[in-house]
Design a protein around this motif. Sequence first.
Motif, mmCIF file in Angstrom:
data_model
loop_
_atom_site.group_PDB
_atom_site.id
_atom_site.type_symbol
_atom_site.label_atom_id
_atom_site.label_comp_id
_atom_site.label_asym_id
_atom_site.label_seq_id
_atom_site.Cartn_x
_atom_site.Cartn_y
_atom_site.Cartn_z
ATOM 1 N N HIS A 52 0.778 -1.260 -0.163
ATOM 2 C CA HIS A 52 0.111 0.053 -0.177
ATOM 3 C C HIS A 52 0.594 1.347 0.083
ATOM 4 O O HIS A 52 0.568 2.223 -0.530
ATOM 5 C CB HIS A 52 -1.067 -0.098 1.190
ATOM 6 C CG HIS A 52 -2.224 -0.948 1.150
ATOM 7 N ND1 HIS A 52 -2.784 -1.380 1.960
ATOM 8 C CD2 HIS A 52 -2.721 -1.475 -0.057
ATOM 9 C CE1 HIS A 52 -3.745 -2.145 1.570
ATOM 10 N NE2 HIS A 52 -3.836 -2.051 0.270
ATOM 11 N N GLY A 55 2.382 1.627 -3.392
ATOM 12 C CA GLY A 55 1.506 1.793 -4.505
ATOM 13 C C GLY A 55 0.785 3.241 -4.090
ATOM 14 O O GLY A 55 -0.432 3.646 -4.670
ATOM 15 N N LEU A 57 -1.220 4.255 -1.791
ATOM 16 C CA LEU A 57 -2.330 4.337 -0.987
ATOM 17 C C LEU A 57 -2.420 4.496 0.328
ATOM 18 O O LEU A 57 -3.216 4.855 1.060
ATOM 19 C CB LEU A 57 -3.032 2.739 -1.205
ATOM 20 C CG LEU A 57 -3.643 2.255 -2.665
ATOM 21 C CD1 LEU A 57 -3.794 0.834 -2.799
ATOM 22 C CD2 LEU A 57 -4.868 3.179 -3.025
ATOM 23 N N ASP A 58 -1.082 4.571 1.033
ATOM 24 C CA ASP A 58 -0.696 4.773 2.387
ATOM 25 C C ASP A 58 0.635 5.554 2.488
ATOM 26 O O ASP A 58 1.168 5.439 1.323
ATOM 27 C CB ASP A 58 -0.788 3.393 3.173
ATOM 28 C CG ASP A 58 -1.191 3.700 4.570
ATOM 29 O OD1 ASP A 58 -1.212 4.940 5.022
ATOM 30 O OD2 ASP A 58 -0.966 2.826 5.368
ATOM 31 N N ASP A 77 -1.926 15.262 -1.629
ATOM 32 C CA ASP A 77 -2.844 13.996 -2.117
ATOM 33 C C ASP A 77 -3.660 14.111 -3.394
ATOM 34 O O ASP A 77 -3.194 12.788 -3.980
ATOM 35 C CB ASP A 77 -3.924 13.949 -0.986
ATOM 36 C CG ASP A 77 -3.559 13.791 0.432
ATOM 37 O OD1 ASP A 77 -2.582 13.383 0.789
ATOM 38 O OD2 ASP A 77 -4.636 13.983 1.344
ATOM 39 N N ARG A 80 -0.486 12.855 -5.714
ATOM 40 C CA ARG A 80 0.009 11.528 -5.348
ATOM 41 C C ARG A 80 -1.286 10.585 -6.036
ATOM 42 O O ARG A 80 -0.956 9.631 -6.676
ATOM 43 C CB ARG A 80 -0.169 11.412 -4.022
ATOM 44 C CG ARG A 80 0.656 9.996 -3.538
ATOM 45 C CD ARG A 80 1.287 9.958 -2.076
ATOM 46 N NE ARG A 80 0.434 10.638 -1.159
ATOM 47 C CZ ARG A 80 0.684 11.646 -0.488
ATOM 48 N NH1 ARG A 80 1.743 12.007 -0.367
ATOM 49 N NH2 ARG A 80 -0.449 11.840 0.437
ATOM 50 N N THR A 81 -2.622 11.058 -6.082
ATOM 51 C CA THR A 81 -3.699 10.035 -6.574
ATOM 52 C C THR A 81 -3.415 10.011 -7.930
ATOM 53 O O THR A 81 -3.677 9.194 -8.579
ATOM 54 C CB THR A 81 -5.020 10.654 -6.222
ATOM 55 O OG1 THR A 81 -5.034 10.803 -4.680
ATOM 56 C CG2 THR A 81 -6.082 9.700 -6.728
ATOM 57 N N ARG A 84 -0.553 7.804 -8.899
ATOM 58 C CA ARG A 84 -1.016 6.561 -8.780
ATOM 59 C C ARG A 84 -1.665 5.998 -9.673
ATOM 60 O O ARG A 84 -1.686 4.767 -10.228
ATOM 61 C CB ARG A 84 -2.081 6.254 -7.346
ATOM 62 C CG ARG A 84 -2.334 4.655 -6.807
ATOM 63 C CD ARG A 84 -3.027 4.781 -5.697
ATOM 64 N NE ARG A 84 -4.418 5.156 -5.806
ATOM 65 C CZ ARG A 84 -4.744 6.172 -5.094
ATOM 66 N NH1 ARG A 84 -3.994 6.658 -4.259
ATOM 67 N NH2 ARG A 84 -6.030 6.645 -5.093
ATOM 68 N N ARG A 85 -2.855 6.778 -10.471
ATOM 69 C CA ARG A 85 -3.620 6.172 -11.268
ATOM 70 C C ARG A 85 -2.659 6.006 -12.776
ATOM 71 O O ARG A 85 -2.974 5.144 -13.535
ATOM 72 C CB ARG A 85 -4.760 7.155 -11.555
ATOM 73 C CG ARG A 85 -5.866 7.367 -10.809
ATOM 74 C CD ARG A 85 -6.872 7.993 -11.071
ATOM 75 N NE ARG A 85 -7.928 8.343 -9.991
ATOM 76 C CZ ARG A 85 -8.551 9.479 -9.825
ATOM 77 N NH1 ARG A 85 -8.439 10.443 -10.718
ATOM 78 N NH2 ARG A 85 -9.395 9.543 -8.720
ATOM 79 N N PHE A 90 -2.730 -2.402 -9.387
ATOM 80 C CA PHE A 90 -3.118 -3.435 -8.079
ATOM 81 C C PHE A 90 -3.863 -4.517 -8.677
ATOM 82 O O PHE A 90 -4.796 -4.541 -9.365
ATOM 83 C CB PHE A 90 -3.642 -2.491 -7.150
ATOM 84 C CG PHE A 90 -3.029 -1.725 -6.336
ATOM 85 C CD1 PHE A 90 -2.158 -2.083 -5.445
ATOM 86 C CD2 PHE A 90 -3.038 -0.319 -6.661
ATOM 87 C CE1 PHE A 90 -1.551 -1.104 -4.710
ATOM 88 C CE2 PHE A 90 -2.406 0.824 -6.209
ATOM 89 C CZ PHE A 90 -1.510 0.183 -5.112
ATOM 90 N N TYR A 92 -5.332 -7.769 -6.310
ATOM 91 C CA TYR A 92 -5.779 -8.351 -4.978
ATOM 92 C C TYR A 92 -5.824 -9.972 -4.980
ATOM 93 O O TYR A 92 -6.256 -10.555 -6.170
ATOM 94 C CB TYR A 92 -6.789 -7.588 -4.301
ATOM 95 C CG TYR A 92 -6.436 -6.165 -3.976
ATOM 96 C CD1 TYR A 92 -5.751 -5.832 -2.959
ATOM 97 C CD2 TYR A 92 -6.905 -5.247 -4.934
ATOM 98 C CE1 TYR A 92 -5.376 -4.541 -2.983
ATOM 99 C CE2 TYR A 92 -6.607 -3.794 -4.809
ATOM 100 C CZ TYR A 92 -5.883 -3.541 -3.798
ATOM 101 O OH TYR A 92 -5.536 -2.221 -3.887
#
Length: 223
Positions: A52, A55, A57-58, A77, A80-81, A84-85, A90, A92
């Motif tokens: 996370h 990636g 997310l954290d 933020d 960063r978003t 990330r995109r 990702f 899971y």
Amino acid sequence: ETVLKLSGIQKAYNHGKPNEVSVLRGADLAIVPGEVVALVAPSGAGKSTLLHIAGLLDTPDKGQVEIAGQEMTRLSDRRRTLARRADVGFIYQFHHLLPEFTALENITLPQLAAGKPRAEAEARARELLGQVGVEKRADHRPAALSGGEQQRVAFCRALANAPRLLLADEPTGNLDPDTSDRVFDALMALVRGTGLSALIATHNLELAARMDRVVRMDHGVVA
Ligand code: ADP
Ligand code: ADP
């Protein structure tokens, strides 16, 4: 040149409380372009936390996260978003596909969100489905697919926007051993075919041995 560089990552949960738990205690990891790295550690060792943070997310309590040479922890933020995109895919243990949309739509939607024209997005979705052998399932909803097929579609969705880095948390962990093997082969073929870099957490040492390098987590550091 690194695609992902984690330096001195520290992370604790429940700061200042009696149940404070220090999960990462100075974790370092560098992944070069095209490299596929297995992350092996027992349950609770902090694999998901590390993924996370890698990636975006954290955020870590301390340490740096670089993706393709850019330091990410000091970005807003919003920035960063966006990073990330654009940069990270990702996967899971469970597919998390949208149940009301078909396989094709699940892969097309993130591309439309990124501004791609529909025809182009659908063509890419079909190409990806073909690469993992489920092109005939394009118009089925997730509930009509087998577990293995659902994961294959989730792989295609993760790669839809051509990320630089793939992060996977037990990607075949909910499948029976035979299916897991075949689905993992499909994932590796997809990753190798695009020259993507990947960090893949797994308990399965046989799968780990098929990657370029195995790293272990121990007491909050990456050995
Ligand atoms: P793994 O993926 O290796 O199983 P995790 O990163 O999920 O490990 O968890 C590492 C440790 O951190 C565990 O002890 C877990 O209980 C704890 N933990 C994870 N997320 C949280 C959270 N949001 N709040 C409190 N503790 C957490
Ligand atoms: P896999 O090895 O990919 O997990 P399975 O052996 O579970 O595949 O399934 C074999 C075939 O049966 C697959 O082509 C799958 O699409 C189909 N199938 C499985 N479950 C369903 C379902 N609920 N509805 C329709 N088709 C299904």
